[in-house]
Design an enzyme around this catalytic site. Structure first.
Site, PDB file in Angstrom:
ATOM      1  N   GLU A 500       0.843  -1.195   0.000  1.00  0.00           N
ATOM      2  CA  GLU A 500       0.000   0.000   0.000  1.00  0.00           C
ATOM      3  C   GLU A 500       0.882   1.250   0.000  1.00  0.00           C
ATOM      4  O   GLU A 500       1.804   1.354   0.801  1.00  0.00           O
ATOM      5  CB  GLU A 500      -0.907  -0.016   1.231  1.00  0.00           C
ATOM      6  CG  GLU A 500      -1.856  -1.207   1.249  1.00  0.00           C
ATOM      7  CD  GLU A 500      -2.404  -1.509   2.631  1.00  0.00           C
ATOM      8  OE1 GLU A 500      -2.446  -0.582   3.461  1.00  0.00           O
ATOM      9  OE2 GLU A 500      -2.762  -2.668   2.886  1.00  0.00           O
ATOM     10  N   SER A 530      -5.054  -5.240   0.437  1.00  0.00           N
ATOM     11  CA  SER A 530      -5.290  -6.684   0.543  1.00  0.00           C
ATOM     12  C   SER A 530      -4.042  -7.310   1.147  1.00  0.00           C
ATOM     13  O   SER A 530      -3.207  -7.874   0.436  1.00  0.00           O
ATOM     14  CB  SER A 530      -5.578  -7.286  -0.840  1.00  0.00           C
ATOM     15  OG  SER A 530      -6.665  -6.665  -1.469  1.00  0.00           O
ATOM     16  N   GLU A 531      -3.909  -7.172   2.466  1.00  0.00           N
ATOM     17  CA  GLU A 531      -2.665  -7.604   3.096  1.00  0.00           C
ATOM     18  C   GLU A 531      -2.376  -9.079   2.865  1.00  0.00           C
ATOM     19  O   GLU A 531      -1.217  -9.480   2.716  1.00  0.00           O
ATOM     20  CB  GLU A 531      -2.696  -7.299   4.595  1.00  0.00           C
ATOM     21  CG  GLU A 531      -2.499  -5.851   4.952  1.00  0.00           C
ATOM     22  CD  GLU A 531      -3.771  -5.015   4.859  1.00  0.00           C
ATOM     23  OE1 GLU A 531      -3.697  -3.785   5.003  1.00  0.00           O
ATOM     24  OE2 GLU A 531      -4.847  -5.618   4.633  1.00  0.00           O
ATOM     25  N   ASP A 556      -0.036  -4.335  13.004  1.00  0.00           N
ATOM     26  CA  ASP A 556      -1.359  -4.841  13.357  1.00  0.00           C
ATOM     27  C   ASP A 556      -2.056  -5.521  12.184  1.00  0.00           C
ATOM     28  O   ASP A 556      -2.969  -6.330  12.377  1.00  0.00           O
ATOM     29  CB  ASP A 556      -2.237  -3.691  13.847  1.00  0.00           C
ATOM     30  CG  ASP A 556      -1.499  -2.755  14.788  1.00  0.00           C
ATOM     31  OD1 ASP A 556      -1.880  -2.672  15.957  1.00  0.00           O
ATOM     32  OD2 ASP A 556      -0.530  -2.112  14.333  1.00  0.00           O
ATOM     33  N   HIS A 598      -3.401   0.062  15.669  1.00  0.00           N
ATOM     34  CA  HIS A 598      -2.304   0.508  14.800  1.00  0.00           C
ATOM     35  C   HIS A 598      -0.990   0.684  15.552  1.00  0.00           C
ATOM     36  O   HIS A 598      -0.065   1.296  15.022  1.00  0.00           O
ATOM     37  CB  HIS A 598      -2.658   1.845  14.131  1.00  0.00           C
ATOM     38  CG  HIS A 598      -3.578   1.732  12.955  1.00  0.00           C
ATOM     39  ND1 HIS A 598      -4.889   1.356  13.081  1.00  0.00           N
ATOM     40  CD2 HIS A 598      -3.379   1.951  11.627  1.00  0.00           C
ATOM     41  CE1 HIS A 598      -5.468   1.361  11.882  1.00  0.00           C
ATOM     42  NE2 HIS A 598      -4.562   1.715  10.981  1.00  0.00           N
TER      43      HIS A 598
END
Length: 822
Positions: A500, A530-531, A556, A598
Site C-alpha cells: 500500500e 489486501s494484506e 497490526d 495501529h
C-alpha cells in the site's frame, strides 16, 4: 509525485447504468467426428489413458485408506488422502494443452491434477530432456528406484517416475518428489510445471497470482493455472487474489511490453461441495459460480462455465482462454463443473448426500461416457480399452509395491539424524541476483534526487565538533533502509516491490521516497488494500525464482495476512525438500500514536513460527546492514521497523553509516554499551529508553550497564549475551511487545537454562502492558519507560540506593496481574 490519472467529478458523477454481458454456460456441443480435425486418434486414446491412470491411482488410495489392501497388497496409511474420483476429465482436460512452461497450483484435492499435468508434460518432452530431468532430480534418487529392472522407452519410464514420485511423497518416503515432507496435500514437481498444492482451502488463490506476476515481470513463457475448489470462493486469499490479478494499472499504467493483463486462469474445479456443504443452494449465493466474473471487471474475467465431465469441452475452453491470455487480456475465470464420487476424504461416508444423487452422477461417469463416444466413432475397440485398464491396474500395483518397500523407499532417518528437518528449514543462500540480466531502471543511480540528497547528510548524530545534528541534515534510519533497497534494485533484475502506498507517495513513512523516479511501474507499484494477497503474491513470485520486498503498512495488519505469513511463507522451502527457495522480505512497520489497532508490536508472533527469519533493527547502521543481508539471502524474512525511530541518526557505530555496501550477519546481537554490573537486552525501539536507564544507573547509582541490542529474533546467537551475563551476573530484557507471551520470555528462559550458575538473580522481563494500546497521550503508561526498567531492577535484581519505586514489580503484583489476565 502526483498521480498521472486525474479523477474528474464531472465524469464520475454522471448518471449511468452498469450493463453486463452474457456468460456462457456449458456451450460446448461438438461431436467426436467434428473434433477429429483437432486430435489424432492417438490423442483421443491418450486422453482416455490418462483418465484411467488417475482413476486407478486414486481408487488404490481409497482402498488402502478404507481396507488397508489393494490387490492383495496390505498397507496402512494413516495420513490424509483427499480424493477426486469422478473429476478425472476436468484434470486431464485442464492439463492437455499445457507444457512445462505452464505452471499449475492446486488444492488439497489435487492428485488428479498433478498426474494429469505430469502425463501431459511427459508426452510433450523429448527423451533426452525427460531423462535429464529425472537423472538430475535429487541426484537421481527417485529415478534409481523405478529404473531398476525396467524394460521400455524413456517416456514409459517417465510415467513410472511420475507415479512413484507422487505416491512415495504421499506415503512420506524420502524418494518422494519432496522427500516425503509435503505429503498428500502438498505434492509437487516443478520440472514439469507442477507447483505447490495447498492444504489450506483457497491458499493458492493469491500465491498463483504472484507466479503470474513473476512470468509477466520477468518475461517468462507460459501461463499459470490456479486450480481451486468452488468452496474456496468463500475464502479471503481467493477474493484478494482476484482483486490483485485484475488491477486496472496493468492496462493503464504499466508500459511497453509489460502493458496488459496477467497470464492466469482461475480454474474452479466446481464439484458442488465444500466438505459437506453444497455451494449451490446452501453455503454460497452465486448459483452458477461463473457469475462472479461479472462483478470483477468490465470484461467479466471472460468467465465461463464448462462441462468438466467432458475432457474435450475442457480442452476446448483452455485453448480459447489461452488465446485470450496470449492477447494480454487475462486473467480468466473458468467454472469447471464436475463431481466427486468419493467423499471429502475416505473417512467421509457421504451421509449428507442422497444415494440417488450419487447414483445419478455415476450414470454420467466421465470415463465411461467418453469411452463410449469414441468407441461409437470407431477410434478404438473395446479390447484396446480393456487393455489400457488392465495395464493401469498392473502399473499402479507395481508402483504401490515400490512405494511401501522400506528398503528401497525409506523415510528420512530421524533416528540416525534427529536434526535433519531442522537443517532444511532455511536455505541460507547468498545471491546478488536471482538471475542474470540488466535491471530496468529509469535513471542512473547517482542521478537519483534522494541519493544526491543523502550524499550531503551527516551519517553520525553528532558533527565534527561533537554537536547534535539537526533532523534536516541527519542521515536517518529510514535512509539506511532506502539505501539498501535501492542498491539491490540496481543489482537484481528480478527484484520487485509492492504494498500500500509504495509508489508516488514515497511509501507511507517516506522510506521509498526516491524510488518512484528510479523504477518503472512493473518494479514498484501500489497494491490493493489486501494484506493477505500482498504477502501471498510475494510467496508465489519468490517460489518461482524472483526476489520481492512486500510491505505491510502496520504490524497490526499481520492479522489480515495471518495465513500467508504464518502458514505459507515459512513452509514451502522445507516442504519442497529444499527444491524451492523463498527470497522474500516482508517489511512490517510497528506503529505508535494511533491507538489499539495501529500500535502493536507483534514480532513475537513471527518469531514463534518455524521457518521465518525475524529482524528488528533499531539504528540506521544496523537497518542498512541487515536489510542488505536480508536481500542477499534466499530465505523469507520479516523485517520489523519501528515508526518511533524512523528519524533517528546513528549514535553507536564509529564513523556513522558507510555509503558503501556492507552486510551485518543475521542473528548476531550487538553490544551498544559496555558494562560490568548488569546486562540489559533490548529488542527494537526500547534501545533508546535503555540507554537512558544506563546513564541513570551510572550517574546516580554507580552501576555500569552493558547494553545489548538483539537486532534479530530468529536466528539468535546467545553466546555474546551469555558472556555478558557471566560477567555481570544480572540481566533485564525489554521491548515494546506486550509482556505476556512475548519473545522476551523465550529469551529469558533460554538465558536461565544456559547461565543459571552465573546468575545472581532471575532474568527480569519488562514489556508493554497487557492492555489495548491507548491513545498517544497515554502511551507513557503503556510502553516501557526508563523508570519502569529502573523499578524492575530495584524490586527484582538489586536494590538501588534512594530509588523511589513508581511501578511495582513485586511477586504479589505479578500474581495479581496474572490472576486478572492483564
Amino acid at each position: 509525485m502526483p498521480k498521472t490519472q486525474n479523477i474528474d467529478p464531472g465524469v464520475i458523477r454522471k448518471p449511468q447504468f452498469i450493463e453486463f454481458g452474457k456468460i456462457p454456460v456449458n456451450q460446448y456441443n461438438k461431436s467426436i467426428e467434428e473434433e477429429k480435425k483437432n486430435f489424432t486418434d492417438k490423442d483421443l486414446v491418450r486422453i482416455y489413458h490418462d483418465m484411467v491412470i488417475i482413476r486407478e491411482f486414486e481408487s488404490m488410495l481409497n482402498l488402502i485408506k478404507t481396507t488397508n489392501e489393494y490387490h492383495g497388497i496390505t498397507y496402512n496409511h494413516p495420513g490424509p488422502a483427499h480424493l477426486s474420483i469422478g473429476q478425472e476429465a476436468s484434470a486431464v482436460g485442464m492439463a492437455y494443452t499445457l507444457d512445462v512452461n505452464d505452471f499449475i497450483f492446486g488444492s488439497h484435492r489435487s492428485h488428479g491434477e498433478i498426474l494429469a499435468k505430469g502425463l501431459s508434460a511427459i508426452c510433450k518432452l523429448d527423451e533426452d530432456t525427460l531423462y535429464s530431468i529425472m537423472k538430475n532430480y535429487f541426484e537421481g534418487a527417485t529415478l534409481k528406484v523405478v529404473e531398476k529392472g525396467f524394460h521400455g522407452d524413456v517416456h514409459e519410464l517417465a510415467v513410472h517416475f511420475l507415479l512413484y514420485g507422487a505416491l512415495a511423497e504421499i506415503f512420506a518416503r524420502e524418494n518422494g518428489f519432496n522427500k516425503g515432507l509435503g505429503g498428500s496435500m502438498h505434492v509437487f514437481f516443478t520440472p514439469f510445471g507442477i507447483y505447490p498444492n495447498n492444504a489450506i482451502v483457497g491458499g493458492s488463490g493469491d500465491i498463483s497470482v504472484g507466479a503470474a506476476l513473476y512470468k509477466k515481470i520477468n518475461r517468462k513463457p507460459g501461463i499459470v493455472v490456479c486450480n481451486i475448489g468452488d468452496a474456496s470462493m468463500g475464502c479471503g486469499p481467493v477474493w484478494e487474489g482476484i482483486c490483485f490479478a485484475t488491477m486496472d494499472q496493468y492496462h493503464t499504467l504499466w508500459e511497453g511490453e509489460y502493458k496488459g493483463g496477467l497470464p492466469l486462469i482461475f480454474n474452479f474445479m466446481n464439484n458442488l461441495y465444500g466438505m459437506g456443504g453444497q455451494t449451490m443452494g446452501e453455503t454460497m449465493g452465486f448459483g452458477i459460480l461463473a457469475r462472479v466474473g461479472a462483478g470483477v471487471n468490465p470484461e467479466m474475467m471472460y468467465a465461463e462455465r464448462v462441462d468438466g465431465y467432458n475432457p474435450l469441452a475442457v480442452i476446448d475452453a483452455f485453448r480459447r482462454k489461452k488465446q485470450i491470455l496470449g492477447e494480454k487480456k487475462g486473467p480468466v475465470l473458468l467454472d469447471t463443473l464436475t463431481y466427486r464420487i468419493s467423499g471429502h476424504s475416505p473417512s467421509d461416508a457421504s451421509s449428507y448426500r442422497s444415494k440417488e444423487e450419487i447414483e445419478a452422477w455415476l450414470q454420467e461417469d466421465s470415463i465411461v461416457s467418453y469411452a463410449g463416444s469414441f468407441l461409437n466413432a470407431g477410434i478404438a475397440d473395446p479390447d484396446h480399452l480393456e487393455k489400457i485398464r488392465n495395464e493401469a491396474t498392473e502399473l499402479i500395483t507395481h508402483i504401490l509395491r515400490l512405494s511401501i518397500n522400506d528398503d528401497i523407499s525409506p523415510r528420512i532417518d530421524l533416528v540416525k539424524d534427529p536434526d535433519r528437518l531442522g537443517s532444511m528449514m532455511f536455505s541460507n543462500g547468498s545471491k546478488d541476483r536471482m538471475e542474470d540480466g540488466i535491471p530496468e531502471v529509469l535513471m542512473p543511480l547517482d542521478e537519483n534526487p534522494r541519493i544526491k540528497s543523502l550524499q550531503t547528510k551527516e551519517r553520525f548524530f553528532k558533527d565534527k565538533e561533537g554537536k547534535p545534528v539537526s533532523k534536516a541534515r541527519l542521515f536517518q534510519l529510514r535512509d539506511g533502509i532506502f539505501e539498501a533497497i535501492i542498491d539491490r534494485f540496481y543489482k537484481d533484475p528480478t527484484l520487485t516491490a509492492w504494498g500500500e502506498e509504495n509508489r508516488d507517495w514515497g511509501g507511507a513513512f517516506a522510506v521509498y521516497r526516491g524510488l518512484t523516479e528510479a523504477l518503472p511501474y512493473h518494479r514498484l507499484f501500489n497494491s490493493p488494500i489486501s494484506e493477505g494477497a500482498i504477502v501471498g503474491t510475494a510467496i508465489g513470485y519468490g517460489m518461482c525464482g524472483g526476489r520481492v520486498v512486500a510491505e505491510i503498512m502496520y504490524c497490526d495488519f499481520l492479522g489480515r495476512s495471518g495465513d500467508e505469513v504464518f502458514n505459507q511463507l515459512p513452509k514451502w522451502q522445507a516442504m519442497s525438500g529444499n527444491i524451492i527457495k523463498m527470497p522474500v522480505v516482508i517489511r512490517v512497520s510497528v506503529g505508535s500514536k494511533y491507538g489499539a489497532q495501529h500500535s502493536q508490536d507483534w514480532s513475537s508472533l513471527a518469531a514463534h513460527i518455524p521457518g521465518l527469519k525475524v529482524i528488528f533493527p533499531a539504528t540506521p547502521y544496523d537497518s542498512k546492514g541487515l536489510m542488505n543481508s536480508a536481500l542477499q539471502g534466499t530465505d523469507p524474512v520479516i523485517f520489523f521497523e519501528s515508526q518511533r525511530i524512523y528519524d533517528v541518526g546513528e549514535m553507536f557505530h564509529e564513523g556513522g553509516v558507510p555509503q558503501d555496501y556492507y552486510e551485518i550477519p543475521i542473528g548476531e546481537p550487538d553490544i551498544k554499551r559496555k558494562g560490568d554490573d548488569i546486562t540489559i537486552l533490548s529488542i527494537g525501539a526500547t534501545l533508546y529508553q535503555v540507554m537512558k536507564v544506563a546513564e541513570t544507573l551510572e550517574q546516580n547509582h554507580g552501576l555500569s550497564a552493558e547494553v545489548i541490542d538483539a537486532r534479530t529474533l530468529v536466528p539468535f546467537n546467545y553466546e555474546p549475551v551469555i558472556q555478558s551475563v557471566k560477567k555481570t551476573g544480572r540481566i533485564i530484557l525489554t521491548s515494546d511487545a506486550s509482556s505476556r507471551g512475548s519473545f522476551l520470555k523465550e529469551m529469558a528462559q533460554t538465558i536461565t537454562e544456559l547461565a543459571f550458575d552465573d546468575l545472581d538473580a532471575p532474568p527480569v522481563v519488562v514489556g508493554s502492558r497487557n492492555w489495548i494500546t491507548p491513545a498517544y497521550e497515554m502511551e507513557e503508561f503503556f510502553f516501557p519507560q526508563p523508570h519502569w526498567i529502573l523499578d524492575a531492577i530495584h524490586d527484582r535484581i538489586i536494590p538501588l540506593k534512594d530509588h523511589q519505586t513508581k511501578y511495582k514489580h513485586t511477586n504479589a503484583q505479578t500474581i495479581n496481574l496474572n490472576k486478572e489476565g492483564v
